[in-house]
Design an enzyme around this catalytic site. Structure first.
Site, PDB file in Angstrom:
ATOM      1  N   GLY A  22       6.455  10.309   5.117  1.00  0.00           N
ATOM      2  CA  GLY A  22       6.696   8.929   4.707  1.00  0.00           C
ATOM      3  C   GLY A  22       8.099   8.460   5.042  1.00  0.00           C
ATOM      4  N   GLN A  23       9.052   9.383   5.152  1.00  0.00           N
ATOM      5  CA  GLN A  23      10.444   8.993   5.342  1.00  0.00           C
ATOM      6  C   GLN A  23      10.856   9.241   6.793  1.00  0.00           C
ATOM      7  OE1 GLN A  23      13.163   9.358   2.265  1.00  0.00           O
ATOM      8  NE2 GLN A  23      11.610   8.509   0.937  1.00  0.00           N
ATOM      9  N   MET A  48       0.336  11.634   1.819  1.00  0.00           N
ATOM     10  CA  MET A  48       0.545  11.836   0.383  1.00  0.00           C
ATOM     11  C   MET A  48      -0.713  12.300  -0.362  1.00  0.00           C
ATOM     12  SD  MET A  48       3.622  11.225   0.235  1.00  0.00           S
ATOM     13  CE  MET A  48       4.609  10.627   1.570  1.00  0.00           C
ATOM     14  N   LYS A  78       7.069  -4.264   9.062  1.00  0.00           N
ATOM     15  CA  LYS A  78       8.321  -3.789   8.456  1.00  0.00           C
ATOM     16  C   LYS A  78       9.369  -3.574   9.550  1.00  0.00           C
ATOM     17  CE  LYS A  78       6.420  -0.259   6.156  1.00  0.00           C
ATOM     18  NZ  LYS A  78       4.984  -0.436   6.067  1.00  0.00           N
ATOM     19  N   CYS A 118       7.198  14.266  -1.668  1.00  0.00           N
ATOM     20  CA  CYS A 118       6.576  13.542  -0.565  1.00  0.00           C
ATOM     21  C   CYS A 118       5.828  14.477   0.390  1.00  0.00           C
ATOM     22  CB  CYS A 118       7.706  12.791   0.137  1.00  0.00           C
ATOM     23  SG  CYS A 118       7.304  11.959   1.619  1.00  0.00           S
ATOM     24  N   MET A 119       6.437  15.564   0.797  1.00  0.00           N
ATOM     25  CA  MET A 119       5.737  16.409   1.781  1.00  0.00           C
ATOM     26  C   MET A 119       5.983  17.901   1.589  1.00  0.00           C
ATOM     27  SD  MET A 119       8.450  16.819   4.246  1.00  0.00           S
ATOM     28  CE  MET A 119       9.361  17.627   3.085  1.00  0.00           C
TER      29      MET A 119
END
Ligand code: SF4
Lengths: 805, 81
Positions: A383-384, A346, A87, A171-172
């Protein structure tokens, strides 16, 4: 030498240098071949953190003629040491999808019409003026730190609405409440250095080989250097992480809590817990009724009593993991000579008992003393790209304020009001709505109590990522009084239903600062122009703020009557950056970041000065200036040998302890059933997640042709035996249903994840197959984070249709 | 025609790593550099970005003796990024 040969020689030079460094742990020589090669090229290179995941790799971005033409891993970056994942190295392509949004659009009936920025800004200002307390802002950990800080100030100080929450809630948020419950302050004590030092790496429901690939390759690379590292993969399904692990522990959904309790039981039963560490640095905690994040004090004896029943055999019954494997885990934690790092994301966070399982995993590290030495660490990942920097540190959550402060605390509200020079009481004292509640209210008619009427969404795609979309997103479309504003770079499942769409600049089309999962703050400069009339999210917020100020909206002024976002040049003159043609005249990012920075000192989260970050590939906070003027980062928080805020002689000091005595808390939480379980009507477990090729809802990666072709669409992973029983073949379209909705999608027998019998897995990146029409909105009582990882589902054969191959 | 600079991590098993080197050298798309212990720098030149992607994601890791593939750099043709 033609250009092609030149590119090959330069690629080989970069690869050789990286190989040398990986093999010998250092540079081959003083000459930086990559840079020397670059000098001969017409491409201009600059650093930027990767736009995608929370690992926070630094990339070198090559620009030629105003366009990104190449991406390399940055060799000077500690995080990725010159590499990138599939990615990351395609990150340049995300700017150039054919359908970039380039002009503000307003809904008229079923169509959108182009409008000017002035009109768009005016419409937003109208909505706020009309009903400020019914206005909400929804963002994400994709905001940069200055963007998040500006929205924080805009909402709390300007609009006077605390309805500000991010996608990070989905998400967190449970990691945050876990850290708060145990240490009294958010964010991991350790860093990625623990991955270089640990003997045992335990992945708790986590698949870093696909989700955090560069980080995982750091661990696997150690083996190639001849080091031994044991990887234990615990999860609901096999993954690429399993392929590199010595142990795969498949547990029944929702029973990770039982496994952690089993380990705690064995530490006490075998007398292998770390008595010194526990006696000197820990207190014990149990739940109250009703539940609170503070809980109540319990004695060690009480803790022992509670943990008593979680024998390996009992845990086997609950979790399906055999008792010997539980003993193996107990032995690992009971061995003081090992260094153990737990890693999660997650799986533990998207959990109706996310706070409990987070606290328990911290607890077994504390109980066993596997804490605070390099390699001994309980560490959560995000995740971000800036979930830590922008959401957790800046505090863009419904209940939070910058620097670890909370809205409910009057004194802490006072700090911020003073810093912003606004009158006492400007920040409303009631926390705002968390994500699920915000969207529930948006989907409820005003006359039935739905008191959110306007939501402005930036940098995220809730129309695809929210759970249970049939309840939490679509109903608002039918309600006249609701108004959805979306700033984004591409058309998405959210813009489709928006009333106003604003085209945004992205990544290296703007300046930025991100904070990654290991407390590392990274800065970058704008490198290329955004397309058409796309503009920075930050500018959009400042422009609306200014419009309100110009209209006389009182709370867009500070106590002296000045505009809340007065930006000055070096001579102290105001620069009207809300005029877009003057926006680049000063570095607005720098101004806002420097305004924010002192707020990080309150809870020792001191981030480095902007100008220091310019020179670095990020620094891990707390960053403090030494006597000789060097800014030093911290790798291991709360440990005397590295953390400058620990008192001399303390060895460990949890200086934000919830009990005020410098101790961390070891919690007891019982195993409890999940919100929904398979039954006769819905006999399968359904789990959702990501794939290597796509990031989040796929709005960027699905526009990169090679990633789209590599993973073109969503699917449902089905075990071979289940497929046989249902007479379903590979690739066949089936109907997947839960109590909340249904969808059709193709079957992938076994799939990449090789699900166990009775379990289904669907990735959520594909907007044509919205798995979140089916997921649960049930959430953790403390973090309010929903559970996307387990609900009950059924699968039906629908047979081949005309036209199907 | 993308050009990628890669680092292939070879197995500790000498026979496997020798066979992996031979397989890489036999591949027309790949130029093999100087091995640094078990790290082998290579340059892959593929007909399309898709092919390059498949090579990195599937083909190289599938070679017996290849433990891991790290991407160091990728150069796109102008206008194709
Ligand atoms: S691991 Fe994450 S941050 Fe690093 S290159 Fe890949 S997507 Fe980007």
């Amino acid at each position: 030498m033609d250009r092609r040969d030149f590119l090959k020689v330069s690629a080989m030079a970069a690869a050789t240098t990286a190989a040398t460094r990986m093999a010998y742990g250092q540079e081959a020589g003083a000459l930086d071949e990559q840079v020397a090669d670059r000098a001969a090229d017409t491409v201009e290179w600059n650093k930027a953190p990767c736009r995608f995941c929370g690992v926070g790799c630094t990339l070198q971005v090559g620009v030629d003629n105003g366009r990104v033409v190449a991406v390399s891993g940055d060799r000077k970056a500690e995080v990725n040491q010159g590499t990138a994942c599939v990615k990351g190295y395609h990150a340049g392509s995300i700017l150039y999808g054919a359908d970039r949004l380039q002009q503000p659009l307003k809904r008229e009936g079923d169509d959108f019409v182009e409008i000017t920025w002035n009109e768009a800004i005016g419409i937003i200002a109208d909505r706020i003026e009309e009903d400020p307390e019914k206005f909400a802002f929804y963002g994400s950990g994709q905001w940069t730190i200055p963007e998040g800080y500006a929205v924080q100030k805009f909402m709390r100080g300007g609009v006077r609405s605390n309805h500000l929450d991010p996608n990070a809630r989905l998400c967190m948020a449970s990691a945050v409440t876990g850290f708060l419950a145990v240490y009294g302050v958010d964010e991991p004590a350790g860093t990625y250095t623990d991955l270089d030092e640990c003997d045992v790496l335990i992945n708790w429901g986590n698949n870093p080989a696909e989700m955090h690939p560069v980080l995982f390759s750091r661990v696997v690379d150690r083996r190639a250097k001849g080091e031994e590292v044991e990887i234990i993969d615990m999860g609901l399904r096999r993954s690429r992480t399993t392929d590199h692990s010595q142990h795969f522990i498949r547990f029944n959904p929702h029973t990770d809590i039982a496994i952690a309790l089993g380990i705690a039981h064995l530490l006490i039963e075998n007398d292998t817990y770390d008595k010194d560490f526990v006696e000197n640095h820990c207190n014990f905690r149990g739940n109250t009724d009703p539940l609170t994040l503070q809980g109540e004090e319990i004695s060690f004896e009480k803790f022992k009593e509670e943990i008593q029943k979680y024998t390996p055999e009992h845990v086997e019954e609950l979790s399906g993991v055999d008792a010997d494997t539980i003993r193996m885990l107990g032995d690992r934690f009971g061995d003081p000579d090992l260094r153990i790092t737990s890693l999660w994301c997650m799986g533990m966070n998207q959990h109706t008992r996310g706070t409990a399982v987070n606290s328990l995993v911290h607890g077994i590290h504390l109980l066993s003393g596997h804490f605070g030495r390099p390699g001994d660490s309980p560490t959560s990942l995000t995740g971000q790209p800036s979930a830590c920097g922008t959401v957790r540190e800046v505090g863009t959550l419904a209940h939070a304020l910058p620097g670890g402060r909370v809205i409910a605390n009057e004194e802490e509200r006072g700090h911020i009001e003073e810093h912003w020079n606004v009158p006492e009481g400007r920040i409303p004292s009631e926390p705002g709505y968390h994500t699920v509640k915000m969207w529930e209210n948006f989907c409820t008619p005003e006359d039935e109590g739905g008191d959110v009427n306007t939501i402005w969404v930036q940098v995220t795609n809730p129309g695809q990522s929210m759970p249970n979309l049939n309840n939490l997103f679509y109903p608002a479309r039918e309600l006249e009084e609701k108004f959805l504003i979306v700033s984004d770079v591409y058309p998405t499942a959210t813009t489709k239903y928006a009333d106003l769409v604003l085209p945004s600049a992205m990544w290296v089309e703007k300046n930025g600062v991100y904070g990654n999962s290991e407390r590392r703050t990274q800065q970058w400069f704008k490198m290329v122009e955004p397309p058409g009339d796309a503009r920075e999210d930050l500018w959009q917020v400042l422009a609306v703020a200014r419009e309100l100020y110009d209209r006389g909206f009182e709370t867009m002024r500070d106590a002296d009557g000045e505009f809340l976002f007065r930006i000055e040049d070096d001579d102290g003159n105001e620069v009207p950056v809300h005029n877009y043609n003057r926006f680049d005249e000063v570095n607005v990012d720098r101004a806002l970041y420097e305004e924010y920075r002192p707020l990080t000192h309150y809870k020792q989260k001191n981030v480095a000065p902007y100008d220091v970050l310019v020179e670095k590939r990020g620094l891990r906070w707390p960053v403090v200036e030494t006597e000789d003027g060097v800014w030093e980062e911290t790798e291991f928080r709360f440990a005397e040998f590295d953390d400058p805020f620990v008192d001399e002689g303390a060895e460990f000091q949890f200086y934000h302890s919830p009990t005020g005595d410098d101790r961390a808390l070891i919690w007891f939480h019982p195993q409890e059933p999940p919100a929904e379980e398979p039954d006769d009507d819905y006999p399968f477990w359904l789990s959702t997640g990501r794939v290597l090729e796509h990031w989040h809802t796929g709005t960027m990666t699905m526009r990169i042709p090679q990633l789209r072709r590599a993973m073109p669409q969503a699917y449902v992973e089905v075990h071979r035996k289940d497929a046989r029983r249902l007479k379903i073949s590979d690739g066949e379209t089936v109907k997947l249903e839960t109590r909340r909705g249904s969808m059709e999608l193709p079957v992938w027998i076994n799939g990449r994840g090789r699900v166990p019998e009775g379990t289904l897995f669907v990735p959520f990146f594909d907007e044509r197959m919205m798995i979140n029409d089916l997921t649960l909105s049930d959430h953790d009582p403390h973090s309010k984070q929903p559970d996307y990882k387990k609900c009950a589902a059924r699968l039906q054969k629908i047979g081949r249709r005309e036209g199907e191959g | 025609m993308p050009i990628s600079g890669l680092v292939v991590t070879l197995s500790d098993d000498e026979q496997q790593s020798t066979e992996a080197m031979a397989a890489l050298e036999a591949d027309d798309r790949i130029t093999v550099g100087d091995r640094q212990k078990n790290r082998l720098p290579i340059v892959a030149e593929t007909g399309s970005i898709d092919e390059g992607h498949r090579l990195v994601r599937d083909e190289l890791p599938d070679i017996e003796g290849v433990v891991f593939v790290d991407v160091v750099t990728v150069k796109f043709e102008k206008g194709r990024c």
